[in-house]
Scaffold this active site. Structure first.
Site, PDB file in Angstrom:
ATOM      1  N   SER A 236      31.676 -22.003  11.992  1.00 12.74           N
ATOM      2  CA  SER A 236      32.623 -21.418  12.938  1.00 12.74           C
ATOM      3  C   SER A 236      34.067 -21.726  12.529  1.00 12.74           C
ATOM      4  CB  SER A 236      32.305 -21.895  14.356  1.00 12.74           C
ATOM      5  OG  SER A 236      32.987 -21.138  15.321  1.00 12.74           O
ATOM      6  N   ASP A 365      27.181 -11.369  16.829  1.00 10.20           N
ATOM      7  CA  ASP A 365      27.895 -12.582  17.221  1.00 10.20           C
ATOM      8  C   ASP A 365      28.994 -12.213  18.215  1.00 10.20           C
ATOM      9  OD1 ASP A 365      29.581 -14.861  17.345  1.00 10.20           O
ATOM     10  OD2 ASP A 365      28.999 -15.465  15.331  1.00 10.20           O
ATOM     11  N   HIS A 394      25.988 -16.585  17.740  1.00  4.42           N
ATOM     12  CA  HIS A 394      26.964 -17.490  17.134  1.00  4.42           C
ATOM     13  C   HIS A 394      26.329 -18.850  16.886  1.00  4.42           C
ATOM     14  CE1 HIS A 394      31.015 -18.663  16.005  1.00  4.42           C
ATOM     15  NE2 HIS A 394      30.884 -19.771  16.736  1.00  4.42           N
TER      16      HIS A 394
END
Length: 471
Positions: A236, A365, A394
């Site tokens: 991320s 996502d 995600h």
């Protein structure tokens, strides 16, 4: 591309240059493989996810579940920033053998709790002088000439070394997986300033292009273990930082290869997408802002030393972009939150990458959205490959058995690159070069992918930016 009508089956797609970098042993042409071939071999032929988690929102929500069956133990080392422009301390958690906290360690934790503003994550203890030094090396932190592959991990927004998605990747490489297979690696996690119980000793926290701490750690590791091939994985926000770092280093990067998972890539596009829907705004953006505001409260004494930052305004923010506007902009000199997002995005940095880089994103996502994926940039750089799946959410990709699918391609790629990087042995060399023509040269003025809009020194903007303001 692989697809199926089966429930939970996800489509797999690869995006890369027509001719990607070739990795080969010196004088052994028959062993040469292109980066795209290596990535395709690393990715399982099918992506079968839990059919009950049938969209990105459900997959992402399932990441809130707790699982303590992936125990990873750490010894924490605190570093002081070498670059005075980014003064302060940060922590790195080194994976060690399982241990039991003794009375002395418990006292040490209690003593440091007040200074750090938070307790250490589970299974984490402070390294002692003996742990870090050449003598009494009980945890393998002393300098050595071994050639063990080493992984550097960067966590997501407001996370830390304790995150389950991170431990899921570390476990099979360290031999801590449930099936007992794998192993043979060393690993450490760079904690973002203020995260995972790390102290904040200056007015600086972290941002999406905070590459300075990673750079210092990589150089430190190279000095301490000169023969170890170094690899990195980012998740991320950590993925965004990692791509920025690799792009900034270019051909001088000390890493042998890198993997990034659920990178938001274009932060400006991702921010707009979050604000577009109720779920994006009221669930994801608000949750991320709340987590960051909690960090600020823990470290408010240090954060408030920045006269440009108002704790009162930060406390009134509700969404992520509002938080970034109130703390990132004044801290780093950005005129608008959009300027910060554009400058900190890793899309352009991708073009400057000169080591093998494998990226993994899910098209559903809800945070690192599909429209932010730099497909064209991957097609222009032969050192990079992007694998997308139609489902996965995600940092999720949950399978029916509870495992995470993304662990398989990430660890498989790293293992293959570790084998290729055994060039430290006598008579062995890794040749990493584009197959066919190199990166195309433009007839016009050259484009510098990592030329930033600002050069930050402390809390000041450089002369060029001042001139821009005057204009």
């Amino acid at each position: 591309m692989a697809t199926s009508w089966l429930p939970g089956r996800s489509t797999i797609t690869f995006h890369h240059s027509p001719t990607t970098t070739v990795l080969k042993e010196r004088n052994k042409e028959s062993h040469a493989l292109s980066l795209s071939q290596i990535c395709r071999l690393a990715v399982p032929p099918t992506c079968q996810l839990n059919p009950f988690l049938f969209n990105g929102h459900l997959q992402t929500a399932w990441t809130l579940t707790k699982d303590e069956t992936v125990p990873i133990y750490y010894k924490r080392v605190t570093f002081e920033a070498e670059d005075t422009a980014y003064a302060g301390s940060f922590t790195v958690d080194f994976v060690v053998e399982p241990f039991v906290d003794g009375e002395e360690e418990k006292k040490k934790k209690k003593k440091k709790k007040k200074d750090e503003g938070d307790k250490l994550p589970p299974r984490t203890a402070h390294a002692t002088t003996a742990d870090e030094g050449a003598d009494g090396d009980a945890d393998g932190l002393a300098p050595s000439d071994d050639r063990t592959p080493m992984l550097i991990a960067l966590h997501g927004l407001s996370g830390g070394s304790h995150e389950l998605y991170l431990r899921h990747v570390l476990a099979p490489l360290l031999g801590r997986a449930r099936d007992g297979e794998g192993g043979g690696w060393k690993a450490c996690v760079v904690n973002a300033r203020g995260c995972a119980g790390s102290p904040v000793t200056s007015r600086m926290l972290f941002n999406a292009r905070a590459t300075w701490d990673v750079r210092q750690v990589v150089r430190w590791l190279r000095r301490r273990w000169p023969n170890r091939p170094l690899f990195a994985v980012g998740f991320s926000l950590g993925a965004n930082i990692l791509v920025n770092y690799v792009g900034e280093e270019g051909a001088e990067c000390l890493l042998s290869a890198a993997v990034v998972c659920s990178n938001p890539w274009n932060l400006d596009v991702s921010s707009v997408a979050l604000q577009r829907t109720w779920l994006g705004r009221e669930v994801y953006s608000r949750t991320m802002a709340s987590n960051l505001k909690a960090l600020v409260e823990i470290h408010k004494d240090q954060v408030s030393k920045n006269r440009e930052v108002s704790l009162e305004r930060i406390r009134k923010t509700r969404y992520l972009y509002e938080f970034d506007r109130e703390i990132q902009c004044p801290t780093w000199g950005y005129p608008t939150v959009g300027a910060y997002y554009r400058d900190a995005s890793s899309v352009d940095s991708l073009l400057a990458v000169r080591i093998p880089l494998f990226a993994l994103n899910a098209e559903d996502d809800p945070i690192a959205v599909k429209e932010a994926l730099p497909i064209d940039e991957f097609r222009r750089n032969p050192y990079t490959v992007l694998c997308t799946t139609s489902r996965g959410g995600h940092l999720a990709w949950f399978e029916s058995g509870g495992g995470r699918w993304f662990v398989k391609p990430i660890t498989s790629f790293l293992r293959q690159m570790a084998v290729a990087s055994e060039n430290t042995a006598p008579g062995y060399s890794l040749s990493c070069m584009p197959k066919g023509e190199a990166l195309p040269e433009a007839d016009m003025a050259p484009f510098h992918p990592v030329r930033r809009k600002m050069s930050i020194v402390g809390n000041l903007v450089d002369a060029d930016m001042n001139a821009w303001h005057d204009f």
